[in-house]
Design a protein around this motif. Structure first.
Motif, PDB file in Angstrom:
ATOM      1  N   ARG A 168      -6.633 -20.808   9.934  1.00 22.31           N
ATOM      2  CA  ARG A 168      -6.147 -22.157   9.644  1.00 22.31           C
ATOM      3  C   ARG A 168      -6.140 -22.219   8.070  1.00 22.31           C
ATOM      4  O   ARG A 168      -6.262 -23.323   7.699  1.00 22.31           O
ATOM      5  N   ASP A 169      -6.227 -21.255   7.439  1.00 24.88           N
ATOM      6  CA  ASP A 169      -6.455 -21.383   6.078  1.00 24.88           C
ATOM      7  C   ASP A 169      -4.948 -21.199   5.485  1.00 24.88           C
ATOM      8  O   ASP A 169      -4.127 -20.216   5.316  1.00 24.88           O
ATOM      9  N   SER A 170      -4.460 -22.273   4.831  1.00 22.91           N
ATOM     10  CA  SER A 170      -3.307 -22.311   4.294  1.00 22.91           C
ATOM     11  C   SER A 170      -2.821 -21.568   3.153  1.00 22.91           C
ATOM     12  O   SER A 170      -1.760 -21.117   2.658  1.00 22.91           O
ATOM     13  N   SER A 171      -4.004 -21.125   2.644  1.00 25.69           N
ATOM     14  CA  SER A 171      -3.835 -20.102   1.357  1.00 25.69           C
ATOM     15  C   SER A 171      -3.756 -18.717   1.749  1.00 25.69           C
ATOM     16  O   SER A 171      -3.424 -17.891   0.737  1.00 25.69           O
ATOM     17  N   THR A 172      -3.720 -18.309   2.915  1.00 24.99           N
ATOM     18  CA  THR A 172      -3.478 -17.126   3.370  1.00 24.99           C
ATOM     19  C   THR A 172      -2.119 -16.765   4.068  1.00 24.99           C
ATOM     20  O   THR A 172      -1.622 -17.937   4.506  1.00 24.99           O
ATOM     21  N   SER A 173      -1.976 -15.473   4.522  1.00 23.11           N
ATOM     22  CA  SER A 173      -0.639 -15.343   5.046  1.00 23.11           C
ATOM     23  C   SER A 173      -0.726 -14.131   6.104  1.00 23.11           C
ATOM     24  O   SER A 173      -1.814 -13.453   6.060  1.00 23.11           O
ATOM     25  N   LEU A 174       0.363 -14.022   6.912  1.00 21.23           N
ATOM     26  CA  LEU A 174       0.424 -13.115   7.980  1.00 21.23           C
ATOM     27  C   LEU A 174       0.525 -11.416   6.942  1.00 21.23           C
ATOM     28  O   LEU A 174       0.261 -10.638   7.692  1.00 21.23           O
ATOM     29  N   THR A 175       0.763 -11.731   6.006  1.00 22.31           N
ATOM     30  CA  THR A 175       1.081 -10.276   5.074  1.00 22.31           C
ATOM     31  C   THR A 175      -0.196  -9.831   4.965  1.00 22.31           C
ATOM     32  O   THR A 175      -0.241  -8.529   4.521  1.00 22.31           O
ATOM     33  N   ALA A 176      -1.475 -10.191   5.260  1.00 17.09           N
ATOM     34  CA  ALA A 176      -2.745  -9.742   4.921  1.00 17.09           C
ATOM     35  C   ALA A 176      -2.811  -8.522   5.675  1.00 17.09           C
ATOM     36  O   ALA A 176      -3.400  -7.531   5.367  1.00 17.09           O
ATOM     37  N   ARG A 177      -2.247  -8.484   6.842  1.00 18.38           N
ATOM     38  CA  ARG A 177      -2.402  -7.152   7.844  1.00 18.38           C
ATOM     39  C   ARG A 177      -1.491  -6.111   7.088  1.00 18.38           C
ATOM     40  O   ARG A 177      -1.886  -4.780   7.362  1.00 18.38           O
ATOM     41  N   TRP A 178      -0.197  -6.589   6.651  1.00 20.60           N
ATOM     42  CA  TRP A 178       0.573  -5.466   5.923  1.00 20.60           C
ATOM     43  C   TRP A 178      -0.119  -4.813   4.800  1.00 20.60           C
ATOM     44  O   TRP A 178      -0.099  -3.626   4.695  1.00 20.60           O
ATOM     45  N   SER A 179      -0.818  -5.593   3.976  1.00 22.99           N
ATOM     46  CA  SER A 179      -1.539  -5.232   2.750  1.00 22.99           C
ATOM     47  C   SER A 179      -2.882  -4.501   3.402  1.00 22.99           C
ATOM     48  O   SER A 179      -3.126  -3.273   2.759  1.00 22.99           O
ATOM     49  N   PHE A 180      -3.304  -4.793   4.310  1.00 22.62           N
ATOM     50  CA  PHE A 180      -4.675  -4.152   4.914  1.00 22.62           C
ATOM     51  C   PHE A 180      -3.931  -2.630   5.677  1.00 22.62           C
ATOM     52  O   PHE A 180      -5.144  -1.686   5.371  1.00 22.62           O
ATOM     53  N   ALA A 181      -3.088  -2.538   5.980  1.00 28.08           N
ATOM     54  CA  ALA A 181      -2.595  -1.185   6.376  1.00 28.08           C
ATOM     55  C   ALA A 181      -2.522  -0.145   5.402  1.00 28.08           C
ATOM     56  O   ALA A 181      -2.879   0.916   5.594  1.00 28.08           O
ATOM     57  N   ILE A 182      -2.377  -0.598   4.051  1.00 29.95           N
ATOM     58  CA  ILE A 182      -1.993   0.269   3.046  1.00 29.95           C
ATOM     59  C   ILE A 182      -3.609   0.611   2.740  1.00 29.95           C
ATOM     60  O   ILE A 182      -3.701   1.658   2.337  1.00 29.95           O
ATOM     61  N   VAL A 183      -4.652  -0.317   2.729  1.00 33.28           N
ATOM     62  CA  VAL A 183      -5.929   0.068   2.562  1.00 33.28           C
ATOM     63  C   VAL A 183      -6.563   1.101   3.647  1.00 33.28           C
ATOM     64  O   VAL A 183      -7.112   1.852   3.001  1.00 33.28           O
ATOM     65  N   HIS A 184      -6.068   0.699   4.914  1.00 29.68           N
ATOM     66  CA  HIS A 184      -6.728   1.497   5.821  1.00 29.68           C
ATOM     67  C   HIS A 184      -6.370   2.913   5.953  1.00 29.68           C
ATOM     68  O   HIS A 184      -7.074   3.779   6.247  1.00 29.68           O
ATOM     69  N   GLN A 185      -4.740   3.134   5.180  1.00 30.76           N
ATOM     70  CA  GLN A 185      -4.300   4.527   5.259  1.00 30.76           C
ATOM     71  C   GLN A 185      -5.260   5.351   4.121  1.00 30.76           C
ATOM     72  O   GLN A 185      -5.599   6.735   4.451  1.00 30.76           O
ATOM     73  N   VAL A 186      -5.766   4.754   2.996  1.00 30.91           N
ATOM     74  CA  VAL A 186      -6.655   5.645   2.009  1.00 30.91           C
ATOM     75  C   VAL A 186      -8.082   5.774   2.813  1.00 30.91           C
ATOM     76  O   VAL A 186      -8.439   6.662   2.568  1.00 30.91           O
ATOM     77  N   TYR A 187      -8.595   4.786   3.535  1.00 28.31           N
ATOM     78  CA  TYR A 187      -9.797   4.901   4.284  1.00 28.31           C
ATOM     79  C   TYR A 187      -9.897   6.076   5.103  1.00 28.31           C
ATOM     80  O   TYR A 187     -10.718   6.694   5.485  1.00 28.31           O
ATOM     81  N   ARG A 188      -8.571   6.109   5.804  1.00 33.50           N
ATOM     82  CA  ARG A 188      -8.492   7.032   6.897  1.00 33.50           C
ATOM     83  C   ARG A 188      -8.304   8.338   6.226  1.00 33.50           C
ATOM     84  O   ARG A 188      -8.971   9.313   6.744  1.00 33.50           O
ATOM     85  N   LEU A 189      -7.791   8.717   5.281  1.00 35.42           N
ATOM     86  CA  LEU A 189      -7.586   9.936   4.403  1.00 35.42           C
ATOM     87  C   LEU A 189      -9.095  10.656   4.050  1.00 35.42           C
ATOM     88  O   LEU A 189      -9.660  11.485   4.272  1.00 35.42           O
TER      89      LEU A 189
END
Length: 651
Positions: free
Chosen positions: A597-618
């Motif tokens: 319910r935070d208007s300052s955030t967006s659904l693209t957080a999941r997209w960005s987190f996927a990039i983070v997750h790939q590094v942590y997976r490695l």
């Protein structure tokens, strides 16, 4: 069926068709139904379509033709014409059909239950206006593992693409053919893949052998996913969540279970998570709820609807002109925003990661304009700390107002909170960056969305330090946007100067005997979350981070009407997106919290987190990077989640 359509008593008015196109575009704002045709090349690429077979001449329902090979921008989803350049050919075909002249069949590609025009877009358009139920077509069909329905929109296509990639990677539809698994949001497949990989690692460790991935898929389906789906069915939970699939609810339960685990600092049973989720968020599709939802949608669409309607009646104004101009204005930016940035990590080894991180940190340092590259750690002589006041807040908890020198010129105030235990042993410490606000808010002296986070974390047993942002509070002689504008003239930014201050705040913590120098965290909300991200990316002394209400995409946040330009780092998209910057924090633990319910955030957080997750997976530490999106949370700092996260990793 032939193409000799029922005569309409005259030539179909072109202007009526154009107004129908506009009407569909406007109504799509309210109804959320797709107004655009699907681009076939994008469908073919994302669904991995290769095998093509010819089906012959068929009568195809017109309402199942939902895309085009090359003309998907020229027509609406119902094939109403959007462009004036189509008029001459469209009217010529309309005259032929209206006079009973037959036309050759169109050519279509079939994918699932949806069809795409290979040749004959104008013929399909005119046939739709004549209310013909079907059209004759030569049809070629592509095989697909993911069903495509006629009501699929562009967002749905992304979800189908993620589903196709998941099936290709796991082969789960062949290994476990009786397991229905389809999500309505594309980002969730990454989480499911992560669970299977964890299952593979766990079995390998327990049994002392290398477990094949397909075996792990089978065990996960039977012993994990299947059991939870059975609980969902037995308890009839899905009926409380209309429009969702069993896989959606499974993933939501798992994420909710994780959120509760962090929040309460203990393992949460699945039944507890299920009961809590149903009690708090379950929605039965009763008429009052449905009406309330519709009113909310209408209210949210009034601005856009009014703008479109005003354009439609303005003399000499075409409905698409403003959108066309907007697209033209953004055209020089679009290529850079859509391209894969140079600092996207593409390596496969730890050595490649080390090289990438070192080079990217140098570039980020320069883009932010933090200061001299050779960062000098300050001691007491350089910091010149002066304690202006020392106040006991409550039993055993003390608050100090400290003034520090962070670079030549400014003296910066900060509140330091010391729990009672700090007098007997060094404690973990947390730097709490304020958002757009003051340290009076983070210290609990004024009410705000920051929820007295520095004070509350100190009550939880941490030493906390919260430093005033330049341009706010005691340092508001010049506003932060003016400071940012002036800083950019000399190659710096407001954020860069604050990262510089934050690093010297850590210097000060290291001079205090109450602080354990090996256990330092950082957190903040909004711009405080941004400062946490940037400082943690550049300063390895931060061992744990929590970033509240910030993770998104730079290009998306910059176009938000409520967006503050201080967040725009000059030239950043030439090198990286926000997910790339956040990935620099690895392998240290980081939690991203974005309220739904935070208007300052967006659904693209999941997209960005996927990039983070790939590094942590490695790096083999996927459990250290998490994204939580509480359903009922707005724009405020969640002290309970922060306490749980920092206790997990610092205590």
């Amino acid at each position: 069926m032939s193409n000799d359509y029922k005569k309409t008593g005259g030539i179909l008015d072109w202007e009526d068709a154009r107004r129908a196109a506009f009407t569909q575009d406007v109504l799509s704002v309210i109804t959320r139904r797709p107004a655009d045709l699907l681009p076939f090349e994008q469908v073919r690429e994302k669904l991995h379509l290769y095998n093509l077979s010819y089906l012959g001449l068929e009568d195809v329902p017109l309402d199942q033709i939902v895309g085009s090979v090359g003309r998907y921008q020229d027509f609406t989803r119902a094939f109403f014409p959007r462009q004036d350049k189509l008029q001459e050919r469209w009217q010529r075909i309309d005259r032929l059909i209206s006079t009973g002249t037959g036309l050759p069949p169109v050519e279509l590609y079939k994918v699932g239950q949806a069809y795409f025009v290979r040749d004959g877009n104008h013929r399909v358009s005119v046939a739709r206006q004549h209310n013909a139920p079907t059209i004759q077509a030569y049809v070629w069909e592509y095989e697909t593992r993911v069903p495509l329905e006629p009501d699929t929109d562009v967002d749905g296509l992304l979800c189908k693409a993620a589903h196709a990639a998941f099936l290709e990677h796991t082969d789960i539809d062949h290994i476990c053919p009786d397991t229905p698994l389809e999500l309505t949001q594309p980002d969730g497949y990454e989480d499911l893949l992560y669970e299977i990989e964890v299952m593979q690692q766990s079995i390998s460790t327990i049994e002392g052998r290398d477990v094949p991935f397909d075996e792990a898929v089978k065990v996960w389906c039977k012993m994990h996913y299947g059991l939870i789906i059975e609980i969902i069915r037995q308890q009839g939970i899905l009926q409380n969540f209309p429009g969702r699939t069993e896989a959606d609810l499974y993933l939501w339960l798992r994420r909710h279970q994780e959120e509760l685990g962090i929040r309460y600092g203990r393992s949460i049973l699945l039944k507890e998570a299920t009961d809590d989720l149903t009690r708090r968020f379950g929605e039965k599709p009763t008429p009052p709820r449905q009406m309330k939802k519709m009113i909310k949608q209408l209210a949210g669409s009034v601005g856009e609807l009014g703008r479109q309607l005003a354009k439609s009646i303005a003399p000499g104004t075409r409905p698409q002109d403003e959108d066309f101009v907007a697209a033209q204005l953004l055209a020089p930016i679009r290529s850079a925003a859509n391209a894969t940035p140079p600092y996207r990590f593409r390596g496969t080894t730890r050595e490649e990661w080390k090289t990438w991180r070192a080079e990217f940190c140098e570039k980020l340092w320069d883009l932010l304009g933090v200061g001299e590259r050779l960062y000098p750690q300050y001691g007491p002589a350089e910091l010149e700390p002066v304690i202006e006041e020392r106040v006991q807040v409550n039993d055993g908890l003390w608050r100090e107002l400290v003034w520090l020198t962070t670079e030549e010129g400014p003296r910066v105030p900060a509140y330091l909170f010391l729990p009672e235990e700090a007098s007997s042993k060094p404690l973990p410490a947390i730097v709490v960056f304020p958002g757009h606000g003051t340290i009076a808010q983070t210290a609990g002296l004024k009410r705000s969305y920051q929820r007295a986070n520095a004070l509350e974390l100190a009550r939880a047993g941490f030493v906390t330090l919260t430093m005033e942002l330049r341009g706010f509070g005691r340092l508001d002689a010049i506003g932060h946007l003016q400071l940012d504008a002036a800083a950019r003239l000399v190659g710096r930014t407001w954020y860069g100067m604050l990262v510089h201050d934050g690093m010297h705040a850590i210097d000060y913590l290291l001079t205090r005997p109450e602080v354990d120098p090996t256990r330092i965290g950082a957190t903040g909300i909004g711009s405080g979350g941004a400062l946490t991200m940037y400082t943690a990316a550049l300063d390895d002394r931060i061992k744990v981070a929590l970033i509240n209400s910030y993770l998104s995409k730079y290009v998306v946040t910059s176009l938000n009407e409520e967006h503050c330009p201080c967040n725009d780092i000059p030239g950043i998209l030439r090198y990286a997106e926000m997910g790339d910057v956040a990935a620099l924090i690895g392998p240290r633990p980081v939690l991203f919290v974005n309220g739904q319910r935070d208007s300052s955030t967006s659904l693209t957080a999941r997209w960005s987190f996927a990039i983070v997750h790939q590094v942590y997976r490695l790096l083999g530490v996927t459990q250290r990077a998490r994204l939580i999106e509480p359903a009922q949370m707005g724009h405020y700092f969640d002290c309970q989640l922060a306490t749980g996260w920092f206790r997990r990793w610092l205590v």
